[in-house]
Design a protein around this motif. Sequence first.
Motif, PDB file in Angstrom:
ATOM      1  N   ARG A   1       0.860  -1.176   0.000  1.00  0.00           N
ATOM      2  CA  ARG A   1       0.000   0.000   0.000  1.00  0.00           C
ATOM      3  C   ARG A   1       0.901   1.232   0.000  1.00  0.00           C
ATOM      4  O   ARG A   1       1.796   1.337   0.858  1.00  0.00           O
ATOM      5  CB  ARG A   1      -0.870  -0.005   1.271  1.00  0.00           C
ATOM      6  CG  ARG A   1      -1.793   1.177   1.428  1.00  0.00           C
ATOM      7  CD  ARG A   1      -2.973   1.083   0.504  1.00  0.00           C
ATOM      8  NE  ARG A   1      -4.035   2.012   0.849  1.00  0.00           N
ATOM      9  CZ  ARG A   1      -4.895   2.489  -0.058  1.00  0.00           C
ATOM     10  NH1 ARG A   1      -4.805   2.124  -1.319  1.00  0.00           N
ATOM     11  NH2 ARG A   1      -5.854   3.305   0.316  1.00  0.00           N
ATOM     12  N   MET A   2       0.704   2.118  -0.941  1.00  0.00           N
ATOM     13  CA  MET A   2       1.526   3.334  -0.997  1.00  0.00           C
ATOM     14  C   MET A   2       0.649   4.528  -1.330  1.00  0.00           C
ATOM     15  O   MET A   2      -0.431   4.382  -1.905  1.00  0.00           O
ATOM     16  CB  MET A   2       2.620   3.199  -2.063  1.00  0.00           C
ATOM     17  CG  MET A   2       3.514   1.999  -1.831  1.00  0.00           C
ATOM     18  SD  MET A   2       4.829   1.859  -3.044  1.00  0.00           S
ATOM     19  CE  MET A   2       5.369   0.176  -2.691  1.00  0.00           C
ATOM     20  N   TYR A   3       1.143   5.694  -0.952  1.00  0.00           N
ATOM     21  CA  TYR A   3       0.413   6.933  -1.205  1.00  0.00           C
ATOM     22  C   TYR A   3       1.398   8.012  -1.658  1.00  0.00           C
ATOM     23  O   TYR A   3       2.550   7.993  -1.249  1.00  0.00           O
ATOM     24  CB  TYR A   3      -0.239   7.456   0.079  1.00  0.00           C
ATOM     25  CG  TYR A   3      -1.140   6.510   0.810  1.00  0.00           C
ATOM     26  CD1 TYR A   3      -2.509   6.483   0.566  1.00  0.00           C
ATOM     27  CD2 TYR A   3      -0.638   5.657   1.789  1.00  0.00           C
ATOM     28  CE1 TYR A   3      -3.356   5.634   1.272  1.00  0.00           C
ATOM     29  CE2 TYR A   3      -1.474   4.793   2.497  1.00  0.00           C
ATOM     30  CZ  TYR A   3      -2.827   4.795   2.236  1.00  0.00           C
ATOM     31  OH  TYR A   3      -3.658   3.948   2.936  1.00  0.00           O
ATOM     32  N   PHE A   4       0.916   8.925  -2.470  1.00  0.00           N
ATOM     33  CA  PHE A   4       1.709  10.131  -2.695  1.00  0.00           C
ATOM     34  C   PHE A   4       0.783  11.338  -2.731  1.00  0.00           C
ATOM     35  O   PHE A   4      -0.383  11.235  -3.100  1.00  0.00           O
ATOM     36  CB  PHE A   4       2.567  10.027  -3.973  1.00  0.00           C
ATOM     37  CG  PHE A   4       1.794   9.771  -5.239  1.00  0.00           C
ATOM     38  CD1 PHE A   4       1.271  10.823  -5.974  1.00  0.00           C
ATOM     39  CD2 PHE A   4       1.587   8.473  -5.686  1.00  0.00           C
ATOM     40  CE1 PHE A   4       0.567  10.586  -7.141  1.00  0.00           C
ATOM     41  CE2 PHE A   4       0.878   8.222  -6.861  1.00  0.00           C
ATOM     42  CZ  PHE A   4       0.363   9.291  -7.585  1.00  0.00           C
ATOM     43  N   GLN A   5       1.332  12.447  -2.314  1.00  0.00           N
ATOM     44  CA  GLN A   5       0.575  13.697  -2.284  1.00  0.00           C
ATOM     45  C   GLN A   5       0.180  14.091  -3.699  1.00  0.00           C
ATOM     46  O   GLN A   5       0.988  14.043  -4.618  1.00  0.00           O
ATOM     47  CB  GLN A   5       1.487  14.764  -1.662  1.00  0.00           C
ATOM     48  CG  GLN A   5       0.920  16.153  -1.690  1.00  0.00           C
ATOM     49  CD  GLN A   5       1.937  17.186  -1.206  1.00  0.00           C
ATOM     50  OE1 GLN A   5       2.937  16.835  -0.576  1.00  0.00           O
ATOM     51  NE2 GLN A   5       1.660  18.451  -1.508  1.00  0.00           N
ATOM     52  N   CYS A   6      -1.095  14.478  -3.870  1.00  0.00           N
ATOM     53  CA  CYS A   6      -1.556  14.929  -5.186  1.00  0.00           C
ATOM     54  C   CYS A   6      -2.501  16.117  -5.006  1.00  0.00           C
ATOM     55  O   CYS A   6      -2.783  16.509  -3.880  1.00  0.00           O
ATOM     56  CB  CYS A   6      -2.267  13.789  -5.924  1.00  0.00           C
ATOM     57  SG  CYS A   6      -3.823  13.281  -5.143  1.00  0.00           S
TER      58      CYS A   6
END
Length: 404
Positions: free
Chosen positions: A229-234
């Motif tokens: 599970r990964m996230y990046f700011q958008c």
Amino acid sequence: MAETVIDTVTSVPVAVVGAGPAGLMLAHLLGRAGVETVVVDTRTRREIETTQRAGILEADVARDLVETGVSERILRDGYEHEGVELRFGGRAHRIDFKALVGAAVWLYPQTDVFIDLADARDRDGGTVHFGVTDTEVLDVTTDAPRVRYTAADGTRHEIRARYVVGADGSRGMCRDLVPEDRRVRYGKEYPFAWFGILAEAPMSAPELIYAHSEHGFALISQRSEAVQRMYFQCRPDESVDAWSDDRVWDTLQARVAGEDGFRLKEGRVFEKTVLRFRSFVQEPMRWGSLVLAGDAAHTVPPTGARGLNLALHDVKVLAEVLLRALGEAGDTALDDYQPRALQRVWRAQSFSFWMTRLLHTAPDGTPYDLRRQLGELDNVVGTRAGRTYLAEQYTGWPTARAEH
Ligand code: PHB
């Protein structure tokens, strides 16, 4: 609204609106003490099970779930993490929770907490109605509140209760039942969101990585040996359609890149979602016979991994208070709830806000802002006080005790 013909009337001490972790855990704790509940939710069980949410449990929360008979599975399928990594300036800095504050956290997704709670309700004969419509909560300023709803099969039902708990989340209707001139809403919007993915790939690191970069924030989390599970700011208005797997990986790799040559292990991306978030608290948390718990009363940005922990703390305090209120103590026992819940709520508001601001780049950020942020990050990892602050807040606080 549906017609007023009612097919069944049920009486229970506590009716719960919302079958997420807060509502189900409350029902579970009350059930263990012999208090019956009916829980209703507009979502189907399948819908809740397939919505990806955050994944970090405080050690105390994990222990409560194990010890109250909800989840043995945490110990088998969860991962105990004794620290996290902060990455900035292209370098890794580990915050060692165990060494700093003697605590750890568990990586165990909220979806699994929900599955375990719903199974435990089934096993214990608890009543939960998923997929209901036309939910109405009536007479909350009396001592005989009611919940009406239409079941999935179209029949109309009424639950008569002594108390109604609103655990229906940040988009629920219960918080609106506190009259406008008697409530205060505190909130903050952020000029960014998270792009979340699930990928079929091996783990890139043994613990979570919170990464700051001039391109924005990224979080490298995990689900299992084979799913990450990964996230990046958008941008808050970002559309998932514009993101091919290649673009997702290029963005994530750029945000974790550094002089140590660190690279994420890539794989097929099988879920992409844009998650908007905000900081929010509504006070009071109680109005007459209605009590709010979890996201229905407060939300935090996901950066500090506080949301689920906070919701489960609310219901731990609430279960205890409701049991006293239903016993000899009566209504005044409920006065204890808000002060005990709110202290942690505002601590978590502060920590989540701080961690969010520490790691994200603002769209209108200046070079000064970026340098100042790096200075702050250096203060966090480079001083014992800084490391200890993060470790203490991230791993949670002890349950607030009753004053008497
Ligand atoms: C997650 O694994 O989904 C997760 C972990 C930590 C956070 C937020 C989300 O702060």
